[in-house]
Design a protein around this motif. Sequence first.
Motif, PDB file in Angstrom:
ATOM      1  N   GLU A 228       0.800  -1.221   0.000  1.00  0.00           N
ATOM      2  CA  GLU A 228       0.000   0.000   0.000  1.00  0.00           C
ATOM      3  C   GLU A 228       0.836   1.276   0.000  1.00  0.00           C
ATOM      4  N   SER A 229       1.880   1.276   0.882  1.00  0.00           N
ATOM      5  CA  SER A 229       2.672   2.500   1.002  1.00  0.00           C
ATOM      6  C   SER A 229       3.462   2.759  -0.283  1.00  0.00           C
ATOM      7  N   ASP A 232       1.007   4.132  -2.766  1.00  0.00           N
ATOM      8  CA  ASP A 232       0.687   5.523  -2.418  1.00  0.00           C
ATOM      9  C   ASP A 232       1.777   6.459  -2.896  1.00  0.00           C
ATOM     10  N   ASN A 237      -2.941   3.609  -8.229  1.00  0.00           N
ATOM     11  CA  ASN A 237      -4.278   3.448  -7.657  1.00  0.00           C
ATOM     12  C   ASN A 237      -4.675   1.969  -7.721  1.00  0.00           C
ATOM     13  N   LYS A 561      -0.201  12.516   6.889  1.00  0.00           N
ATOM     14  CA  LYS A 561      -1.117  11.402   7.113  1.00  0.00           C
ATOM     15  C   LYS A 561      -1.152  11.015   8.588  1.00  0.00           C
ATOM     16  N   SER A 570      -5.332  13.398   1.334  1.00  0.00           N
ATOM     17  CA  SER A 570      -4.214  12.652   0.768  1.00  0.00           C
ATOM     18  C   SER A 570      -4.163  12.763  -0.758  1.00  0.00           C
ATOM     19  N   THR A 574      -1.388  12.764  -4.513  1.00  0.00           N
ATOM     20  CA  THR A 574      -1.382  11.702  -5.528  1.00  0.00           C
ATOM     21  C   THR A 574      -1.877  12.199  -6.889  1.00  0.00           C
TER      22      THR A 574
END
Lengths: 841, 229
Positions: A228-229, A232, A237, A561, A570, A574
């Motif tokens: 996930e990180s 990100d 996505n 975050k 957030s 992105t």
Amino acid sequence: MNFSWLFRMAWRDSRRSRQRLLLFMSAIVLGIAALVAINSFGDNLTRSIDEQARELLGADLTLSWSRPPSAKTQQLVKTLGRDRAYEVSFASLVSIPKTGGVRLAQVKGLEGNFPYYGTWEVEPASAVQTFRQAQSRIALVDDGLLVQLGAQPGDSVRLGNLSFLIAGRVTKTPGQAAIAATVAPTVFVPNQFLAGTGLLQRGSRIAYKYYYQFTPGTDVGASIKKYESVFDKEGINADTVADRKRQTGRSFADLTKYMSLVAFVALLLGCVGVASAVQLYVKEKITSVAILRTLGASGRQALLIYLVQTALMGLIGATVGAIIGSAIQLVLPQVFGRFLPVSVDTTLSGPAILGGIGTGLLISILFALMPLLAIRNVSPLRTLRTSYEDDLSGRDPLRWLVYLLVVGFIVGFAYWQTNNLMLALGFTGGLTVAFGILTLLGLGLIWLVRSFFPASWSYVWRQSLANLYRPNNQTLILVTAIGLGAFLIATLYLTQGLLLGRVELSASGNQPNMVLFDIQKEQIGGVRSLVQQQRLPVLQDVPVVTMRLTDINGKHPDVTKKDTTQKTPSWAFTREYRVTYRDTLISSEKLAAGKMPYQANGNIYVSIEKDFLDRLHLKLGDTLNFNVQGMLIPTIVGGTREVEWNRVQTNFVVVFPAGVLEQAPQFHVLMTRVPDNKTSAVLQRDLVNRFPNVSAIDLGLILKTVDEILGQVSFVIQFMALFSILTGLLVLGSSVVISKYQRMRESVLLRTLGASRSQILRITALEYGLLGFLAALSGILLSVVGTWALAQFVFDVPYRPDIVPLLVVTVVVTGLTILIGLFNSRDVLVRSPLEILRSEV
Amino acid sequence: MSILRVENLTKTYQSGGRELTVLHGVNFSLEPGDTFSIVGPSGSGKTTLLGLCAGLDHASSGSVYLNDIQLDKLSEDERAAVRNQYVGFIFQNFQLLPTLTALENVMIPLELRGEKGAQKTAQSLLERVGLGSRGHHYPTQLSGGEQQRVSLARAFANRPKLLFADEPTGNLDTDTSATVIDLLFELNREAGTTLVLVTHDLDLAAKTQRVIRIKGGTVVSDTQVATSI
């Protein structure tokens, strides 16, 4: 209290009025039907989305990005899942050499076995297999695009430098609602040929996507959690089946909930009809109540007898409504048609049916209670003196409690449907205002006729006008019920016109109506001269640089975050920023605070759009660090602008000063104004030939798309509004029947005294014609005022309502009112006076 | 103990912004089993007096004691309970519930009291008034005389201590009137009920033991009648 006796009495007393009571309650049938239909459909849709969730995505997981990730991450994404398919997509002009047709489309280069789930509906079906083998330059094209460009399988489609044979017509792609093909029709080609088109140039807005299939039973969410990180950080996505299910489910749940509010309006309209009918029913029953009181029944007992009657009829009405609603939901998938991402399997929905019956029962009791409360105060003295009326003239504080309960119920229902208190209060407030204004118009009408009664007019006119204000008239209820129906329909038409007008206005006068984009820096000179050769003006030529935000005030996304005091969303880090550079504001911009973009003391001061500034919780003086293709550029928020977005024009949330980004990779957007469709087509053809990577979109295409979407949306809304209109007509029908009982004696008397059938016919037709006309006029007036306010304060466009649909609504509503009025009064017209006297008295 | 005691009864209405007194300080009392009539011309206040005595209305001043219960101290619902307990009614226009059958009309006072066997009692009362076979007919299917007989059966259903009759023959022809009146007095005698009769028919009034005459809201005479049936 002896409840079994109350039920027995309610049953006995209803003997002669059951038909009429059922007629009163028929007014709520359609409202309940609409409510049950839409909620059943919502439940079925949610279930279908759950069942077909994998087909929504076409895979177990998708990863997508628009900025190429690092080599390490690229390696990582190629190892996930059991199998994967790859997609590269961008917008481009495509042309059909055979017909010369050109249109902006979505181009998708595919490799692998997409889709893993669901059926890719292509004609002929064998084309999918040929496409996957990717051995030749073939394309699968959305049906809508083929129709628009006059092409068919077997023709070729040109993308940039290459031509592709159209091997199949795509009618449905997994996870894509059919309406999406209207907005952005797609041309699918094997990915390996995409590079040869020459369209994948630097600066083009390209999106990349991987579709993954995992081994059955894999918890996809858990297996990608550890990345996930990384995702990100790299702006990747990730979309799992569960995510897609949640998003799709939520947006459609919202849709059906808003639709249920439209259905609720029909129900409320019916309830107003019920309240009005029950009020007249109570008047008829007053003598019976007085007898019961004389014999020793308490006020509460008398009230409960009639409350039980209306509640039972309400229950029957609501149940019939629920049955009809359950049948109607079968056609709703066709009504929503191209909006639906999944095929909806329609079955009976217990919660929707019970909810509908419960709502109908409760709301009909509450509305019936308003007139029924008077029963408590009926004096037994009426058995001795028929003229006694003092008992019902006093004010009853309990009425206010019932009003409060009704308002509370409406707010509660709207909140239950929308989970938004402000919206629920707004809905209730709006309804109260609409009902209030229509009531005032009705009262005003009665007052006007009374005050300025034309005593010199003919008998027929005088009699029909007098019927509008005499005791037991139905003017108020009919103006409200029919008026609200006319209001809904008229508002629908006028708002649709406003939305289209807004788009049309955006390119009126000398405003640009065609946008050319994805122009490379080295192409701009050529494109400019091409435009000028066609004697078209270059209205704007705007450079665009894409970049990302790396930190705000030195704080990176991982810090913001973790820090709960930071309000920066957030997505600010992105998303991709498309930025231009200039030192001045353009006509669609207004300085809100600070200065225009500038440089001073080696600092770069950028201008941020005001709404965006607020959403990011930024203020003047904050520092923003941007990453432009690997190069970091620190900036300071030097000013903020208000921007009019509703124009065919390039507008930007971030504007840099000149002298900073000139050397950065960029593309240009050029705006021009084409006088007609023919010139537009010629320009687009020349562009495709000489600059195949440059795309163009003209206002005609936008208007056509908006019109098509609005057409679909308004069909759905019209379908729901239809219930309100039909309910209005039912209320009208039942009001006429009630007034028939009231007026029968008088018409018979007139006939007995020598009035001809034609005179009675003209009196009746004129009366209902006047009522229908004035009710429609009231509704349309309210609608015109409402949409004028929308035009003035929301859309900011000049208000020019289209008169023709309004005239049609007026004529149709008036005609229907006359027809229903005459149909229900036919007894008086065709039968002999004596016959009626014997049967009715 | 008096079954009905009226003390200094006055009734005033507001009419067109003016006060209109329709009864002035009326006094009388009745013993159980008495038969009593109130006579007077139209507008004299006799129906108002009947309404007050039966607890259908409340007085402007003065008191009505029905079986020693002071009516003017009670709420409308409490007076309704008293009516159901002690009072029967017969009206000039019968006042039957049009949506109920004859039998159901007679059952109402009993059902309101929550009595068991209401149907049986009502049926026997209908038989007593000669309508045993008409119980399932609706009022509109009965003649005026038959409707008034149903009304009689209903009036006696709850075994009232007091029976109020407002012009009971006002809507009937002479022959039917005679039959209904005979039946009324017969039932009254059998039940030992106190009868209060409002009429402008002096011959009918003469059948009661006592007659008071009202004029302009004031009692102008109170006469014991020598012969009664």
